[in-house]
Design a protein around this motif. Structure first.
Motif, mmCIF file in Angstrom:
data_model
loop_
_atom_site.group_PDB
_atom_site.id
_atom_site.type_symbol
_atom_site.label_atom_id
_atom_site.label_comp_id
_atom_site.label_asym_id
_atom_site.label_seq_id
_atom_site.Cartn_x
_atom_site.Cartn_y
_atom_site.Cartn_z
ATOM 1 N N VAL A 1 9.173 9.527 2.889
ATOM 2 C CA VAL A 1 8.496 9.314 4.163
ATOM 3 C C VAL A 1 8.299 7.814 4.319
ATOM 4 O O VAL A 1 7.364 7.228 3.766
ATOM 5 C CB VAL A 1 7.155 10.067 4.205
ATOM 6 C CG1 VAL A 1 6.461 9.845 5.547
ATOM 7 C CG2 VAL A 1 7.389 11.560 3.961
ATOM 8 N N GLY A 2 9.206 7.183 5.043
ATOM 9 C CA GLY A 2 9.186 5.741 5.203
ATOM 10 C C GLY A 2 8.434 5.288 6.433
ATOM 11 O O GLY A 2 7.847 6.095 7.173
ATOM 12 N N CYS A 3 8.467 3.988 6.675
ATOM 13 C CA CYS A 3 7.736 3.399 7.805
ATOM 14 C C CYS A 3 8.093 4.077 9.125
ATOM 15 O O CYS A 3 7.230 4.371 9.957
ATOM 16 C CB CYS A 3 8.040 1.907 7.912
ATOM 17 S SG CYS A 3 7.809 0.975 6.378
ATOM 18 N N HIS B 1 2.235 8.921 -2.209
ATOM 19 C CA HIS B 1 2.858 10.243 -2.181
ATOM 20 C C HIS B 1 3.884 10.335 -1.063
ATOM 21 O O HIS B 1 4.839 11.120 -1.156
ATOM 22 C CB HIS B 1 1.789 11.325 -2.020
ATOM 23 C CG HIS B 1 1.055 11.606 -3.284
ATOM 24 N ND1 HIS B 1 0.654 12.871 -3.650
ATOM 25 C CD2 HIS B 1 0.645 10.788 -4.285
ATOM 26 C CE1 HIS B 1 0.024 12.829 -4.824
ATOM 27 N NE2 HIS B 1 0.004 11.568 -5.214
ATOM 28 N N HIS B 2 3.679 9.568 0.003
ATOM 29 C CA HIS B 2 4.676 9.554 1.074
ATOM 30 C C HIS B 2 5.960 8.887 0.604
ATOM 31 O O HIS B 2 7.062 9.422 0.789
ATOM 32 C CB HIS B 2 4.121 8.822 2.303
ATOM 33 C CG HIS B 2 3.216 9.668 3.134
ATOM 34 N ND1 HIS B 2 2.323 9.132 4.035
ATOM 35 C CD2 HIS B 2 3.048 11.011 3.210
ATOM 36 C CE1 HIS B 2 1.657 10.104 4.632
ATOM 37 N NE2 HIS B 2 2.084 11.259 4.138
ATOM 38 N N ALA B 3 5.844 7.721 0.011
ATOM 39 C CA ALA B 3 7.038 7.005 -0.448
ATOM 40 C C ALA B 3 7.801 7.803 -1.502
ATOM 41 O O ALA B 3 9.030 7.716 -1.595
ATOM 42 C CB ALA B 3 6.650 5.639 -1.006
ATOM 43 N N LEU B 4 7.082 8.576 -2.317
ATOM 44 C CA LEU B 4 7.688 9.330 -3.416
ATOM 45 C C LEU B 4 7.882 10.798 -3.080
ATOM 46 O O LEU B 4 8.074 11.625 -3.967
ATOM 47 C CB LEU B 4 6.823 9.185 -4.673
ATOM 48 C CG LEU B 4 6.619 7.746 -5.158
ATOM 49 C CD1 LEU B 4 5.665 7.712 -6.339
ATOM 50 C CD2 LEU B 4 7.950 7.100 -5.526
ATOM 51 N N ALA B 5 7.854 11.120 -1.805
ATOM 52 C CA ALA B 5 8.010 12.518 -1.401
ATOM 53 C C ALA B 5 9.388 13.067 -1.741
ATOM 54 O O ALA B 5 9.559 14.266 -1.955
ATOM 55 C CB ALA B 5 7.755 12.651 0.104
ATOM 56 N N ALA C 1 0.830 -1.212 0.000
ATOM 57 C CA ALA C 1 0.000 0.000 0.000
ATOM 58 C C ALA C 1 0.861 1.256 0.000
ATOM 59 O O ALA C 1 0.514 2.267 -0.636
ATOM 60 C CB ALA C 1 -0.922 -0.016 1.214
ATOM 61 N N TRP C 2 1.993 1.178 0.700
ATOM 62 C CA TRP C 2 2.860 2.358 0.835
ATOM 63 C C TRP C 2 3.660 2.640 -0.432
ATOM 64 O O TRP C 2 3.813 3.801 -0.834
ATOM 65 C CB TRP C 2 3.801 2.137 2.025
ATOM 66 C CG TRP C 2 4.928 3.113 2.120
ATOM 67 C CD1 TRP C 2 4.871 4.396 2.579
ATOM 68 C CD2 TRP C 2 6.291 2.889 1.753
ATOM 69 N NE1 TRP C 2 6.109 4.984 2.524
ATOM 70 C CE2 TRP C 2 7.002 4.079 2.021
ATOM 71 C CE3 TRP C 2 6.983 1.790 1.228
ATOM 72 C CZ2 TRP C 2 8.366 4.204 1.775
ATOM 73 C CZ3 TRP C 2 8.358 1.913 0.985
ATOM 74 C CH2 TRP C 2 9.029 3.103 1.262
ATOM 75 N N GLU C 3 4.182 1.615 -1.075
ATOM 76 C CA GLU C 3 4.997 1.808 -2.267
ATOM 77 C C GLU C 3 4.178 2.498 -3.361
ATOM 78 O O GLU C 3 3.073 2.101 -3.677
ATOM 79 C CB GLU C 3 5.516 0.464 -2.775
ATOM 80 C CG GLU C 3 6.614 -0.132 -1.906
ATOM 81 C CD GLU C 3 7.112 -1.467 -2.418
ATOM 82 O OE1 GLU C 3 8.254 -1.818 -2.124
ATOM 83 O OE2 GLU C 3 6.336 -2.164 -3.113
ATOM 84 N N HIS D 1 -1.390 3.791 5.228
ATOM 85 C CA HIS D 1 -0.197 3.378 4.496
ATOM 86 C C HIS D 1 -0.183 3.875 3.054
ATOM 87 O O HIS D 1 0.871 4.252 2.535
ATOM 88 C CB HIS D 1 -0.047 1.853 4.556
ATOM 89 C CG HIS D 1 0.212 1.361 5.938
ATOM 90 N ND1 HIS D 1 -0.763 0.758 6.701
ATOM 91 C CD2 HIS D 1 1.315 1.420 6.724
ATOM 92 C CE1 HIS D 1 -0.260 0.455 7.894
ATOM 93 N NE2 HIS D 1 0.993 0.852 7.930
ATOM 94 N N SER D 2 -1.329 3.912 2.408
ATOM 95 C CA SER D 2 -1.372 4.439 1.044
ATOM 96 C C SER D 2 -1.560 5.950 1.017
ATOM 97 O O SER D 2 -1.297 6.592 0.002
ATOM 98 C CB SER D 2 -2.515 3.781 0.267
ATOM 99 O OG SER D 2 -3.773 4.175 0.802
#
Length: 657
Positions: free
Chosen positions: A203-205, A57-61, A52-54, A319-320
């Motif tokens: 923005v990781g876990c 917008h957080h993962a690609l910030a 969900a995270w990958e 997460h997403s």
């Protein structure tokens, strides 16, 4: 580019700190001291959350400059705004290059250092000095597939502080902490350089859960030991409490002043890590609607949803970072005949129906957000929704000057028309009573005349704390007129914003009893309140404090010092240091501080004026004239500077013998 070594920074901060006899905060931990493991380690066990995270917008910030991450067309495209031009290309080494010709005619090649965001725009970072990253103002519209300038009406030359190479666009200190995990700015005041570090870009876990080394250690041993998990499974941030999301998410999704260099210690309460911006003119409309980019939290704190315990994850998948449903279905998870047992005060009725929204099904007007979350565009094409979830009040527009949701769409109509329509549609509505926006609007226009109403608003515990704190801020120095009982009640308010604003309203009070009330807040549970008390005590008319209270003052001043030391590349910090030095009558230190302001921001006219006045008082008229000549060189059309220069150069009347 050839980089010249920076001149060492004068010992401004140290001189002022020594004069204040401040102590460093004991035990203030740095994010980098914690043990981060990286999101890929988390992915080994938490596959569904990672999926969900990958791509979120957080993962690609913030990402590396790999071709797959760069969405813009660098293959020979060009962009021009007046005499500023950019030519984009990919060189023989595969680097993405922007060849920038500035307004002064100088052309410089910059290689993309890293990439920011993914939609609706993507921005690119350039390393303008070793370790120093700047966010470029020409960005890529990912929806239209074209370059555009973020501020086409304001395209300053390179010597302007608002130029993309200036201090207000420095990625290291202005932006990076919310786009990275475990970030430290690491600005060296002596060399004016950066050695920034992070555990992970993006923005990781661990941005939300905190460093996970202890959690991983337990998980790896569990298969053989079956040991009971440590508290919160070894993670420093406990997200099982819904209220913790406001601390966790709010740190980045808010307009605020940070107390730490980069990432605060994991699990830090919001008001121990930040000073939230109030509903000030320019940031918000008087009724609390968003105006400038304020990043959600300040508007959400005004909402009835916040008051009822609704939090971020009631609407957003954690997460997403996407909405939990499509369109009106998000709101209908609670606002429906079924309701939501978590929020028993909800009326159980149908809202997603023409009987309520009074617009054709499927139209923009039938969307809940159109009326209750009106959007505003920032950064050229990025629409952001107001999160105060307010009932439209076009009847207040004439009084507050704020826009209303109705005429935002019906641009050919007036707020008065919209108010009449709403009264016809909902004749029995209970939402037409007094609103704090009326009081704040009058307070902005004339704080003295609105003093009684501001004091009344500040005293109402059922009103949003951010609105009450704004009322106290508008009262200013006149806040000391509050009755002792009112002061005692406000200083005991459960919300740190109200307590801090009350302390601020008492700053400069001459009454020893009020000064002692401020001193009593030096041990407040919230860091934001303690710092407010330290500021208020700076000019307090008390020569000596009892031993324990003096120690509390020193600790609170140490916390205040730490916040300033974390932002020595900000012109605003040196402006504050200059003010402190002036209050202590240390003119040389003040002159150095204001000089650093004008070095960082040559367009800061107030700092130039202070430099000239101090020079006139300490070195004579010629020194002040020299400073003003430099100031006018940086601000040739400024009437304030020219008038002051004329006053200094005017013939002085002879004194009678």
């Amino acid at each position: 580019m050839v980089h010249q070594p920076a001149a060492p920074l004068p010992q401004i901060a140290r001189a002022i700190v020594a004069a204040l006899a401040l102590a460093l905060v004991p035990g203030a931990s740095r994010a980098q001291d914690a043990a981060y493991v990286g999101s890929q380690v988390c992915a080994a066990c938490h596959a569904s959350e990672t999926e969900a995270w990958e791509g979120s917008h957080h993962a690609l910030a913030w990402t590396e400059p790999e071709p797959a991450n760069i969405l813009a067309d660098f293959d020979g495209t060009r962009f021009a705004l007046g005499d500023m031009e950019v030519a984009f290309r990919i060189d023989g080494d595969g680097r993405h290059i922007a060849s920038v010709t500035e307004l002064d005619g100088k052309t410089t090649d910059y290689a993309v250092h890293s990439v920011v965001g993914v939609a609706p725009l993507q921005q690119y970072l350039f390393e303008t000095e070793p370790g120093k990253l700047q966010s470029f103002d020409v960005v890529w519209d990912t929806e239209k597939g074209a370059w555009f300038h973020l501020y086409p009406e304001d395209n300053p030359p390179p010597r302007d502080a608002l130029h993309w190479t200036g201090p207000y666009k420095t990625w290291n200190s202005r932006c990076a902490t919310c786009h990275a995990t475990g970030y430290e700015t690491n600005y060296d005041q002596q060399t004016r350089s950066y050695a920034s570090t992070q555990a992970e870009i993006g923005v990781g876990c661990e941005s939300c859960h905190g460093p996970a080394a202890a959690h991983v250690d337990w998980a790896q041993q569990w298969e053989t030991t079956r040991a009971a998990p440590p508290p919160n499974h070894g993670l420093p941030v406990d997200l099982s409490d819904p209220a913790s999301f406001l601390d966790t998410c709010g740190g980045c999704h808010s307009r605020r002043e940070a107390f730490y260099d980069g990432t605060p210690p994991p699990g830090t309460a919001y008001h121990d890590a930040y000073n939230l911006a109030l509903l000030r003119p320019g940031l918000y409309w008087p009724d609390g609607q968003i105006r400038d980019e304020v990043y959600v939290l300040g508007s959400f704190l005004q909402s009835k949803m916040n008051a009822k315990g609704v939090t971020c994850t009631n609407c957003h998948a954690p997460h997403s970072a996407t909405l939990i449903a499509e369109g009106n279905a998000v709101c209908a998870t609670c606002h429906s005949p079924a309701g939501n047992p978590e929020f028993p005060s909800l009326p159980l009725q149908e809202f997603d129906t023409p009987a309520h929204h009074r617009h054709p099904e499927g139209s923009a007007g039938a969307q809940c957000k159109s009326c209750h979350m009106p959007e505003q565009v920032y950064m050229g094409n990025d629409w952001r929704a107001d999160h105060s979830f307010r009932i439209p009040r076009p009847d207040l527009s004439a009084e507050t000057g704020a826009p209303d949701a109705c005429t935002t769409c019906h641009a050919d109509r007036t707020p008065a028309w919209a108010a009449d329509v709403l009264e016809e549609w909902f004749p029995d509505s209970s939402h037409r009573g007094p609103h704090y926006g009326q009081t704040l609007a009058h307070g902005i226009e004339s704080p003295a005349q609105a003093w009684d109403d501001l004091a009344d608003l500040a005293s109402q515990p059922d009103q949003p704390a951010i609105a009450r704190a704004t009322a106290l801020w508008l009262m200013g120095a006149e806040g000391s007129r509050m009755a002792p009982g009112m002061i005692e009640t406000l200083l005991a308010d459960p919300d740190p914003m109200v307590r801090a604003a009350t302390v601020g309203a008492l700053q400069g009070a001459g009454d020893p009893q009020q000064v002692m009330r401020v001193a009593g807040m030096l041990d407040d549970p919230s860091r934001s309140v303690r710092i407010a008390a330290a500021k208020a005590m700076l000019a307090a008319p008390i020569a000596h404090l009892p031993g324990p209270m003096a120690q509390s003052l020193q600790r609170a001043q140490g916390e205040w010092q730490a916040t300033m030391m974390a932002r020595l590349d900000y012109p605003e910090t040196h402006l504050q240091l200059g003010g402190i030095a002036l209050s202590m009558r240390r003119l040389p230190a003040a002159a150095q501080a204001f000089a650093e302001v004008t070095r960082l921001d040559p367009q800061h006219v107030d700092a130039w004026v202070m430099r000239a006045r101090i020079a006139a008082a300490t070195e004579g008229q010629e020194a002040a004239v020299r400073i003003l000549a430099r100031a006018i060189g940086a601000n040739p059309d400024n009437a304030v500077l020219r008038d002051l220069l004329a006053q200094l150069e005017a013939p002085q009347p002879r004194r009678s013998p």
